[in-house]
Design a protein around this motif. Structure first.
Motif, PDB file in Angstrom:
ATOM      1  N   ALA A 210      59.165  41.965  37.835  1.00  0.00           N
ATOM      2  CA  ALA A 210      58.227  40.781  37.622  1.00  0.00           C
ATOM      3  C   ALA A 210      56.807  41.625  37.214  1.00  0.00           C
ATOM      4  O   ALA A 210      56.015  41.209  36.457  1.00  0.00           O
ATOM      5  CB  ALA A 210      58.094  39.903  38.433  1.00  0.00           C
ATOM      6  N   VAL A 211      56.589  42.730  38.217  1.00  0.00           N
ATOM      7  CA  VAL A 211      55.308  43.460  37.967  1.00  0.00           C
ATOM      8  C   VAL A 211      55.119  43.991  36.784  1.00  0.00           C
ATOM      9  O   VAL A 211      54.147  44.085  36.023  1.00  0.00           O
ATOM     10  CB  VAL A 211      55.054  44.045  39.220  1.00  0.00           C
ATOM     11  CG1 VAL A 211      53.680  44.957  39.246  1.00  0.00           C
ATOM     12  CG2 VAL A 211      55.022  43.280  40.700  1.00  0.00           C
ATOM     13  N   ASP A 212      56.332  44.776  36.559  1.00  0.00           N
ATOM     14  CA  ASP A 212      56.272  45.602  35.101  1.00  0.00           C
ATOM     15  C   ASP A 212      56.190  44.591  34.118  1.00  0.00           C
ATOM     16  O   ASP A 212      55.524  44.911  33.078  1.00  0.00           O
ATOM     17  CB  ASP A 212      57.610  46.245  35.282  1.00  0.00           C
ATOM     18  CG  ASP A 212      58.010  47.195  33.981  1.00  0.00           C
ATOM     19  OD1 ASP A 212      57.170  48.053  33.805  1.00  0.00           O
ATOM     20  OD2 ASP A 212      58.779  46.546  33.107  1.00  0.00           O
ATOM     21  N   LYS A 213      57.010  43.558  34.324  1.00  0.00           N
ATOM     22  CA  LYS A 213      56.420  42.405  33.095  1.00  0.00           C
ATOM     23  C   LYS A 213      55.074  42.122  32.797  1.00  0.00           C
ATOM     24  O   LYS A 213      54.510  41.950  31.739  1.00  0.00           O
ATOM     25  CB  LYS A 213      57.340  41.198  33.251  1.00  0.00           C
ATOM     26  CG  LYS A 213      57.533  40.124  31.881  1.00  0.00           C
ATOM     27  CD  LYS A 213      58.473  39.027  32.397  1.00  0.00           C
ATOM     28  CE  LYS A 213      58.371  38.165  31.278  1.00  0.00           C
ATOM     29  NZ  LYS A 213      59.520  36.985  31.640  1.00  0.00           N
ATOM     30  N   MET A 214      54.524  41.805  34.011  1.00  0.00           N
ATOM     31  CA  MET A 214      53.006  41.351  33.895  1.00  0.00           C
ATOM     32  C   MET A 214      52.257  42.715  33.283  1.00  0.00           C
ATOM     33  O   MET A 214      51.242  42.380  32.606  1.00  0.00           O
ATOM     34  CB  MET A 214      52.587  41.198  35.522  1.00  0.00           C
ATOM     35  CG  MET A 214      53.090  40.015  35.902  1.00  0.00           C
ATOM     36  SD  MET A 214      52.997  39.374  37.637  1.00  0.00           S
ATOM     37  CE  MET A 214      50.885  39.540  37.394  1.00  0.00           C
ATOM     38  N   PHE A 215      52.608  43.813  33.681  1.00  0.00           N
ATOM     39  CA  PHE A 215      51.742  44.960  33.461  1.00  0.00           C
ATOM     40  C   PHE A 215      51.881  45.306  31.698  1.00  0.00           C
ATOM     41  O   PHE A 215      51.091  45.527  31.143  1.00  0.00           O
ATOM     42  CB  PHE A 215      52.405  46.353  33.818  1.00  0.00           C
ATOM     43  CG  PHE A 215      51.843  47.527  33.536  1.00  0.00           C
ATOM     44  CD1 PHE A 215      50.608  47.902  34.028  1.00  0.00           C
ATOM     45  CD2 PHE A 215      52.556  48.351  32.634  1.00  0.00           C
ATOM     46  CE1 PHE A 215      49.895  49.181  33.388  1.00  0.00           C
ATOM     47  CE2 PHE A 215      51.902  49.446  32.024  1.00  0.00           C
ATOM     48  CZ  PHE A 215      50.888  49.994  32.464  1.00  0.00           C
ATOM     49  N   LYS A 216      53.179  44.706  31.277  1.00  0.00           N
ATOM     50  CA  LYS A 216      53.514  44.967  29.788  1.00  0.00           C
ATOM     51  C   LYS A 216      52.555  43.735  29.008  1.00  0.00           C
ATOM     52  O   LYS A 216      52.025  44.095  27.992  1.00  0.00           O
ATOM     53  CB  LYS A 216      54.925  44.800  29.320  1.00  0.00           C
ATOM     54  CG  LYS A 216      55.492  45.970  29.797  1.00  0.00           C
ATOM     55  CD  LYS A 216      57.106  46.137  29.610  1.00  0.00           C
ATOM     56  CE  LYS A 216      57.777  47.392  29.966  1.00  0.00           C
ATOM     57  NZ  LYS A 216      59.071  47.184  29.817  1.00  0.00           N
ATOM     58  N   ARG A 217      52.619  42.580  29.755  1.00  0.00           N
ATOM     59  CA  ARG A 217      51.908  41.628  29.094  1.00  0.00           C
ATOM     60  C   ARG A 217      50.232  41.796  29.310  1.00  0.00           C
ATOM     61  O   ARG A 217      49.561  41.634  28.123  1.00  0.00           O
ATOM     62  CB  ARG A 217      52.068  40.303  29.956  1.00  0.00           C
ATOM     63  CG  ARG A 217      53.371  39.688  29.652  1.00  0.00           C
ATOM     64  CD  ARG A 217      53.660  38.364  30.352  1.00  0.00           C
ATOM     65  NE  ARG A 217      52.488  37.369  30.040  1.00  0.00           N
ATOM     66  CZ  ARG A 217      52.411  36.149  30.661  1.00  0.00           C
ATOM     67  NH1 ARG A 217      53.456  35.623  31.403  1.00  0.00           N
ATOM     68  NH2 ARG A 217      51.708  35.290  29.930  1.00  0.00           N
ATOM     69  N   LEU A 218      49.770  42.644  30.212  1.00  0.00           N
ATOM     70  CA  LEU A 218      48.430  42.877  30.268  1.00  0.00           C
ATOM     71  C   LEU A 218      47.968  44.039  29.292  1.00  0.00           C
ATOM     72  O   LEU A 218      46.903  44.021  28.715  1.00  0.00           O
ATOM     73  CB  LEU A 218      48.164  43.693  31.735  1.00  0.00           C
ATOM     74  CG  LEU A 218      46.867  44.066  31.862  1.00  0.00           C
ATOM     75  CD1 LEU A 218      45.814  42.971  31.915  1.00  0.00           C
ATOM     76  CD2 LEU A 218      46.678  44.763  33.316  1.00  0.00           C
ATOM     77  N   GLN A 219      49.070  44.932  29.133  1.00  0.00           N
ATOM     78  CA  GLN A 219      48.884  45.945  27.873  1.00  0.00           C
ATOM     79  C   GLN A 219      48.841  45.369  26.667  1.00  0.00           C
ATOM     80  O   GLN A 219      47.853  45.701  25.806  1.00  0.00           O
ATOM     81  CB  GLN A 219      49.818  47.004  28.085  1.00  0.00           C
ATOM     82  CG  GLN A 219      49.809  48.014  26.982  1.00  0.00           C
ATOM     83  CD  GLN A 219      50.729  49.137  27.185  1.00  0.00           C
ATOM     84  OE1 GLN A 219      51.822  49.082  28.154  1.00  0.00           O
ATOM     85  NE2 GLN A 219      50.660  50.356  26.400  1.00  0.00           N
ATOM     86  N   ALA A 220      49.737  44.399  26.480  1.00  0.00           N
ATOM     87  CA  ALA A 220      49.683  43.679  24.837  1.00  0.00           C
ATOM     88  C   ALA A 220      48.214  42.934  24.860  1.00  0.00           C
ATOM     89  O   ALA A 220      47.738  42.884  23.790  1.00  0.00           O
ATOM     90  CB  ALA A 220      50.862  42.813  24.930  1.00  0.00           C
ATOM     91  N   MET A 221      47.940  42.288  25.657  1.00  0.00           N
ATOM     92  CA  MET A 221      46.565  41.556  25.636  1.00  0.00           C
ATOM     93  C   MET A 221      45.297  42.382  25.561  1.00  0.00           C
ATOM     94  O   MET A 221      44.505  42.075  24.684  1.00  0.00           O
ATOM     95  CB  MET A 221      46.308  40.873  26.934  1.00  0.00           C
ATOM     96  CG  MET A 221      44.999  39.779  27.045  1.00  0.00           C
ATOM     97  SD  MET A 221      44.821  38.912  28.520  1.00  0.00           S
ATOM     98  CE  MET A 221      44.818  40.344  29.941  1.00  0.00           C
ATOM     99  N   ALA A 222      45.358  43.527  26.206  1.00  0.00           N
ATOM    100  CA  ALA A 222      44.190  44.657  26.236  1.00  0.00           C
ATOM    101  C   ALA A 222      44.247  45.295  24.679  1.00  0.00           C
ATOM    102  O   ALA A 222      43.302  45.370  24.137  1.00  0.00           O
ATOM    103  CB  ALA A 222      44.465  45.814  27.085  1.00  0.00           C
ATOM    104  N   GLU A 223      45.470  45.374  24.056  1.00  0.00           N
ATOM    105  CA  GLU A 223      45.449  45.999  22.796  1.00  0.00           C
ATOM    106  C   GLU A 223      45.359  45.007  21.708  1.00  0.00           C
ATOM    107  O   GLU A 223      45.568  45.475  20.588  1.00  0.00           O
ATOM    108  CB  GLU A 223      46.658  46.914  22.729  1.00  0.00           C
ATOM    109  CG  GLU A 223      46.799  48.138  23.727  1.00  0.00           C
ATOM    110  CD  GLU A 223      48.257  48.891  23.834  1.00  0.00           C
ATOM    111  OE1 GLU A 223      49.303  48.255  23.117  1.00  0.00           O
ATOM    112  OE2 GLU A 223      48.376  49.983  24.323  1.00  0.00           O
ATOM    113  N   GLY A 224      45.562  43.777  22.114  1.00  0.00           N
ATOM    114  CA  GLY A 224      45.142  42.606  21.073  1.00  0.00           C
ATOM    115  C   GLY A 224      46.579  42.352  20.267  1.00  0.00           C
ATOM    116  O   GLY A 224      46.784  41.825  19.149  1.00  0.00           O
ATOM    117  N   ASN A 225      47.848  42.522  20.905  1.00  0.00           N
ATOM    118  CA  ASN A 225      49.012  42.522  20.273  1.00  0.00           C
ATOM    119  C   ASN A 225      49.574  41.048  20.782  1.00  0.00           C
ATOM    120  O   ASN A 225      49.385  40.717  21.804  1.00  0.00           O
ATOM    121  CB  ASN A 225      49.859  43.535  21.044  1.00  0.00           C
ATOM    122  CG  ASN A 225      49.578  44.631  20.163  1.00  0.00           C
ATOM    123  OD1 ASN A 225      49.022  44.674  19.150  1.00  0.00           O
ATOM    124  ND2 ASN A 225      49.905  45.858  20.814  1.00  0.00           N
TER     125      ASN A 225
END
Length: 225
Positions: A210-225
């Motif tokens: 669950a935390v790994d999924k949140m991390f990937k969502r944060l990365q996508a949001m930061a990168e604008g994907n």
């Protein structure tokens, strides 16, 4: 030669000049590597989104750096403070990562460095070099699923600068109840105990799906994907 390498009680250690050489070598290597990497990362430019993200991450990391239990011999196991700074380089590249980590180091110095100034080199080891080293996660920019490796290398680099400063300036402040047989390892134990403990907790949490999924969502949001 004794200024570079000293023999004491059957073991060898670096002299003051030796530490200067080591620090200079590490800094030159870091700067050259960052320059080479930033040229390859052509699209790592500051934007309104990256500046805003860096500002929030730095502020959050700074706040969290003062929350957490202190260990018996010193050092605080904070709540994800190093993580907040390390993600900047990983998301945006070495140039932005180093710049943000350097800004964070200035904040740390302003908050706590004024009471413990022994020399310019001590300030650099304890603050500017150590916290800026968290930006080396930028070397892993655009490398999928490499954040944990990048994070571990960054916190080890931070600990290295703290440890060098410890040998140069803080050996006389070793607690009287510290085991005498481990006295020559005091800066290593002092600095890496809280850094590695925080790092271990962070890595364990990041391994939770669950935390790994949140991390990937944060990365996508930061990168604008």
């Amino acid at each position: 030669m004794s200024n570079f390498i000293q023999a004491e009680e059957g073991y060898y250690s670096l002299g003051t000049a030796g530490y200067y050489v080591v620090i200079a070598f590490l800094l030159i290597s870091l700067v050259l590597s960052a320059i080479i990497a930033s040229r390859k990362q052509n699209n790592t430019r500051f934007s309104a989104k990256s500046i805003a993200f860096c500002g929030v991450a730095i502020a959050l990391g700074f706040l969290l750096s003062y929350i957490g239990p202190k260990l018996p011999y010193g050092g605080r196991v904070t709540v994800f403070s190093m993580f907040c700074i390390c993600i900047i380089g990983y998301f945006y590249g070495i140039k932005i990562g180093i710049f943000a980590a350097a800004a964070y180091s200035v904040l740390q110095f302003i908050q706590g460095g004024g009471s413990y100034m022994l020399s310019p080199l001590q300030i650099c080891c304890d603050y500017f070099f150590a916290f800026t080293a968290l930006g080396i996660t930028g070397f892993f920019y655009k490398k999928q699923n490499k954040f944990i490796l990048a994070y571990c290398l960054a916190i080890l680099a931070r600990g290295l600068f703290h440890t060098i400063g410890g040998y140069l300036y803080w050996m006389d402040y070793m607690p009287e109840d510290f085991p005498k047989s481990l006295a020559f390892l005091y800066p290593v134990i002092y600095n890496y105990s809280y850094i590695l403990l925080e790092g271990l907790i962070t890595v364990i949490l990041l391994k939770i799906p669950a935390v790994d999924k949140m991390f990937k969502r944060l990365q996508a949001m930061a990168e604008g994907n």
